[in-house]
Design a protein around this motif. Structure first.
Motif, mmCIF file in Angstrom:
data_model
loop_
_atom_site.group_PDB
_atom_site.id
_atom_site.type_symbol
_atom_site.label_atom_id
_atom_site.label_comp_id
_atom_site.label_asym_id
_atom_site.label_seq_id
_atom_site.Cartn_x
_atom_site.Cartn_y
_atom_site.Cartn_z
ATOM 1 N N VAL A 70 0.836 -1.192 0.000
ATOM 2 C CA VAL A 70 0.000 0.000 0.000
ATOM 3 C C VAL A 70 0.876 1.249 0.000
ATOM 4 O O VAL A 70 1.764 1.400 0.845
ATOM 5 N N GLY A 71 0.648 2.127 -0.985
ATOM 6 C CA GLY A 71 1.401 3.368 -1.095
ATOM 7 C C GLY A 71 2.618 3.268 -1.979
ATOM 8 O O GLY A 71 3.341 4.253 -2.149
ATOM 9 N N TYR A 72 2.857 2.077 -2.597
ATOM 10 C CA TYR A 72 4.017 1.874 -3.465
ATOM 11 C C TYR A 72 3.564 1.297 -4.802
ATOM 12 O O TYR A 72 2.511 0.639 -4.896
ATOM 13 N N GLU A 73 4.377 1.550 -5.839
ATOM 14 C CA GLU A 73 4.042 1.065 -7.162
ATOM 15 C C GLU A 73 4.144 -0.458 -7.213
ATOM 16 O O GLU A 73 5.124 -1.046 -6.758
ATOM 17 N N GLN A 74 3.115 -1.064 -7.778
ATOM 18 C CA GLN A 74 3.105 -2.517 -7.937
ATOM 19 C C GLN A 74 4.182 -2.937 -8.924
ATOM 20 O O GLN A 74 4.440 -2.264 -9.922
ATOM 21 N N GLN A 75 4.829 -4.070 -8.635
ATOM 22 C CA GLN A 75 5.828 -4.632 -9.541
ATOM 23 C C GLN A 75 5.429 -6.045 -9.948
ATOM 24 O O GLN A 75 4.860 -6.794 -9.148
ATOM 25 N N ILE A 76 5.746 -6.392 -11.193
ATOM 26 C CA ILE A 76 5.580 -7.765 -11.666
ATOM 27 C C ILE A 76 6.932 -8.241 -12.186
ATOM 28 O O ILE A 76 7.527 -7.618 -13.064
ATOM 29 N N GLN A 77 7.419 -9.314 -11.603
ATOM 30 C CA GLN A 77 8.728 -9.861 -11.960
ATOM 31 C C GLN A 77 8.531 -11.213 -12.643
ATOM 32 O O GLN A 77 7.831 -12.093 -12.137
#
Length: 825
Positions: A70-77
């Motif tokens: 919450v509050g941070y950019e989602q990442q997909i690895q």
């Protein structure tokens, strides 16, 4: 050889599995606790621990791992897993919200309001979207003391059995659990705990429960000590202001609105923080909301932070909760602490068809072997890695448990505690044999010294022997003699109670009591000995009306089936009149105490209006009570059952029979029906009521003691725990009767609903209570009372007091007014 097989089994378990682990931090390298790590398009995943570490076990293959916080950019690895462990550390950047569209003119409404209105309009849709589901839930709970006093109330705290370190810090609760959670609309839930681990107690069961963590902000209110208004509830605009902080796109291409939730009044039942709403869908994406102790009228709590992550699991608009973390801080009497409960919800199955009898009144069940899982099992299934401190706590507490449960340790602790100390003269003495689960105590007569006009100054000495026979202390024996001596009447009295408790599942218990003792003539015990002592010594008003009895009573109770509770007793008593033996008082020494009889009774004579009622006698009495509670909910632990109440009223059927014969001088039958309930009304508070009616089917021979008495009060002191059956301004015997009767009591607890809206006053944390009582007795005027009270009076965590203004009416005409000071400990 045993170690070899253990290694072999572990090796076989990991063959064909791949492990991925790492640390999730912000761009500066600070760990992000409780971040979500899961497979794209599923709810299979894990959560980081407080140090930002995660661990996930998967089959070899190619995966897309989603990292969300919450509050941070989602990442997909993108990851490719073989059979060897893979470490993947991830740094997450703070949300890069778009602020260009958030420029608001001074005379314009913030764009957040439009988003919230649309979310409110879809609230019921999303609340009711999924008809049924089942999922797996893993919960880890930790509570830690950050500071602890050396002493409390003069007693040494020590290091709490090795729990606290040299800095007065240490984990006091660490537990993990796995459960199956089942749901079916409209509101049927069932939870089965399949595994449980408690640090320092390998026989214990976790207090973790998914149903207690399953808060839904699609409901109008969320119950946390008090009904708190959801930021998208139907009345939310009365409690919140909103501000759009910005928008951003997640990796699925959804536009997310980040909205700040601002309470209009901090003492209201409200949250503060951020809620994230998906554009066009208008559902909840995630939350980071804070509750303060002031908002729930709980001064022990400083803050409670609720973080939720929702993910799509089926069609674009079906999102389910992936994780929830509760982080809290508290302080009380010098203890300062913090804690967190992290829940990971996975493996959702939607639209499950449950059998007709799958959901019943059992809300929660712990499997018999839930605490039998070994270390290898937990290492293999744990989705949230242990921190170094938690790992060390398990090891330390496992070692300490062996010490704590050893006979040598228990005996050494008992030897220290069993030493007689000077303050035992004031507070009583206790002798323990903990290893044998045997305990003996002697109450101090010095702290029980009271006064009344019958006995003068008197004291009690209470002895208590208790022995437990099983692992969970549900089967026990108690022997409890009580000795009493009055200085003025120079009379020694003794009675004893022997109780055997059979189990903790159907509450079966048998009690044998007997001896010689004093009792109040009004069997509702309307005045406490302490209050009577104060009134006698200061104002020379002895309200306590006593008689003496030699008696023998046998009582048995048990729950026959769920929701049907039985209690029955048989008693034979020789009941005798007592006279005043002293006229002592600190003031008003020339005045005389009133006689130790009800005002309408002349000793040795019948009551003029009730010729069938005599004074004192021998009596054989049978008493039976049955409580009917339809739909009673409960939770089940091995060898234990805990009642969780019902949505329907409690119905009590109560019958008393005075048996004529065997030298018994009574002959009467009293039948009563009582209905009680407690209704939660959300932000408006809660309502409770009691209604009782009764009749004497037969009153051929009765004692004044067998009349139906009512709980009156002729003092200004009260006990709020009894207010639901109390008439605050009624004389103790004014309506005592052997005729038909009905009485009703009502209380509505507004909590902070009224006063939280008044500036200045709301900061005091007060609660308001409205009450009403009504009494009807054949042949007597109608009596009723109205009251309004202020509750939660006091300071800090010491809020034991309640002040009520009460007015009474007789046949609808004003009768009296009084103030009641209640002390509720």
């Amino acid at each position: 050889m045993k170690a070899f097989y253990t290694i072999l089994l572990l090796s076989l378990h990991f063959v064909g599995n791949a492990q991925i682990n790492g640390t999730v931090t912000d761009m500066e390298g600070e760990p992000l606790p409780f971040a979500n790590v899961y497979l794209f398009g599923t709810t299979r995943g894990t959560t980081t621990n407080v140090e930002g570490e995660y661990f996930l076990e998967l089959e070899p293959g190619n995966y897309q791992l989603v990292f969300r916080y919450v509050g941070y950019e989602q990442q997909i690895q993108e990851v490719e897993l073989g059979t060897k462990p893979l470490r993947l550390d991830v740094k997450m950047a703070a949300e890069s919200v778009n602020l260009q569209e958030v420029v608001v003119r001074a005379d314009a409404e913030d764009p957040a309001y439009a988003v919230i209105r649309k979310a409110m309009a879809k609230r019921k849709y999303y609340r009711d979207l999924v008809d049924s589901y089942q999922c797996d839930v893993y919960i880890k709970g930790t509570q830690k003391l950050l500071d602890a006093p050396e002493k409390i109330f003069g007693q040494e705290i020590g290091n709490m059995g090795g729990t606290l370190d040299s800095n007065r810090q240490g984990i006091i609760y660490l537990s993990e659990s796995e459960a199956k959670l089942y749901f079916q609309r409209p509101d049927q839930k069932r939870e089965v705990m399949v595994s449980s681990k408690v640090s320092g107690n390998d026989n214990g069961f976790s207090f973790n429960r998914a149903t207690l963590m399953d808060f839904s902000f699609y409901d109008n209110t969320i119950d946390i000590e008090r009904s708190l208004v959801s930021p998208i509830g139907k009345n939310a605009f009365n409690y919140y202001d909103y501000r759009l902080l910005g928008t951003f796109y997640d990796k699925n291409g959804n536009l997310i609105n980040k909205i700040e939730v601002l309470p209009k009044r901090s003492q209201d039942p409200v949250f503060r923080g951020n809620i994230y709403i998906v554009e066009d869908l208008w559902n909840i994406h995630s939350t980071e909301l804070v509750v303060t102790g002031a908002a729930i009228k709980q001064p022990v709590l400083e803050t409670l932070v609720i973080k939720q992550i929702h993910v799509p699991v089926k069609s674009p608009d079906v999102w389910m909760q992936l994780s929830q973390s509760l982080e809290f801080k508290f302080s009380i009497f010098g203890f300062v602490g913090s804690g967190n409960f992290t829940g990971v919800f996975s493996n959702y199955e939607l639209d499950v068809e449950f059998s007709d009898r799958f959901f019943n009144n059992e809300l929660f069940k712990v499997e018999e072997d839930a605490n039998d899982k070994n270390v290898s099992y937990w290492d293999s299934i744990r989705p949230v890695p242990l921190t170094i401190e938690e790992s060390e706590d398990y090891v330390k507490k496992d070692s300490l448990q062996e010490i704590w449960e050893s006979k040598a340790y228990m005996d050494s602790i008992d030897a220290k505690r069993n030493r007689f100390k000077a303050w035992d003269l004031l507070f009583g003495y206790q002798y323990n044999k903990s290893y044998e689960k045997t305990y003996f105590s002697i109450g101090s007569p010095l702290t029980t010294i009271q006064f009344n006009a019958v006995q003068g100054f008197y004291g009690n000495m209470e002895l208590n022997f208790r022995k437990f026979f099983d692992e969970y202390n549900t089967r026990w024996l108690r022997i409890k003699p009580t000795l009493q001596y009055g200085l003025s009447d120079e009379r020694f009295r003794a009675e004893a109670e022997v109780t055997y408790n059979f189990n903790g599942t159907n509450f079966s218990r048998i009690t044998l009591e007997g001896g010689r003792g004093t009792r109040q003539i009004n069997n509702t015990n309307p005045i406490t000995p302490t209050v009577n002592t104060l009134y006698s010594l200061i104002d020379k008003k002895n309200y306590l009306r006593l008689y003496e009895k030699d008696f023998l009573r046998l009582t048995y109770r048990r729950e026959l089936v769920n929701g049907l509770y039985f209690r029955g007793s048989v008693e034979y008593a020789n009941r005798r009149f007592l006279e005043n033996t002293t006229n002592y008082s600190m003031w008003k020494r020339d005045d005389d105490y009133a006689l130790n009889t009800p005002p309408f009774l002349s000793v040795g004579q019948d009551v003029p209006e009730q010729p069938r009622v005599i004074a004192y006698n021998e009596a054989l009495l049978l008493r039976f009570a049955m409580r009917i509670r339809f739909g009673q909910k409960y939770i089940t632990y091995p060898d234990r059952k805990f009642i969780m109440g019902s949505r329907t009223p409690d119905i009590w059927l109560l019958y008393t029979k005075g048996v004529n014969g065997l030298e018994s001088e009574v002959d009467f039958d009293l039948l009563r029906v009582q209905v009680t309930d407690d209704l939660e009304l959300g932000v408006f508070g809660s309502t409770e009521y009691l209604l009782e009616g009764g009749t004497f089917l037969n009153d051929a021979k009765m004692s004044i003691l067998d009349l139906k008495h009512f709980r009156g009060n002729q003092t200004f002191l009260g006990d709020p725990s009894n207010y639901l059956s109390t008439f605050h301004l009624l004389d103790y015997f004014a309506y005592s009767t052997n005729e038909n009767f009905v009485h009703a009591h009502f209380q509505h607890h507004f909590n902070g609903f009224l006063l939280d809206k008044i500036p200045g006053i709301r900061k005091l944390g007060l609660k308001t209570v409205l009450g009403a009582s009504w009494l009807y007795v054949d042949g007597l005027p109608h009596y009723n009372e109205l009251s309004f009270g202020l509750d939660n009076l006091g300071f800090g965590v010491v809020r034991f007091f309640r002040l009520d203004a009460v007015v009474s009416f007789v046949d609808g005409k004003y009768s009296d007014f009084g103030l009641m000071l209640g002390i509720d400990l």
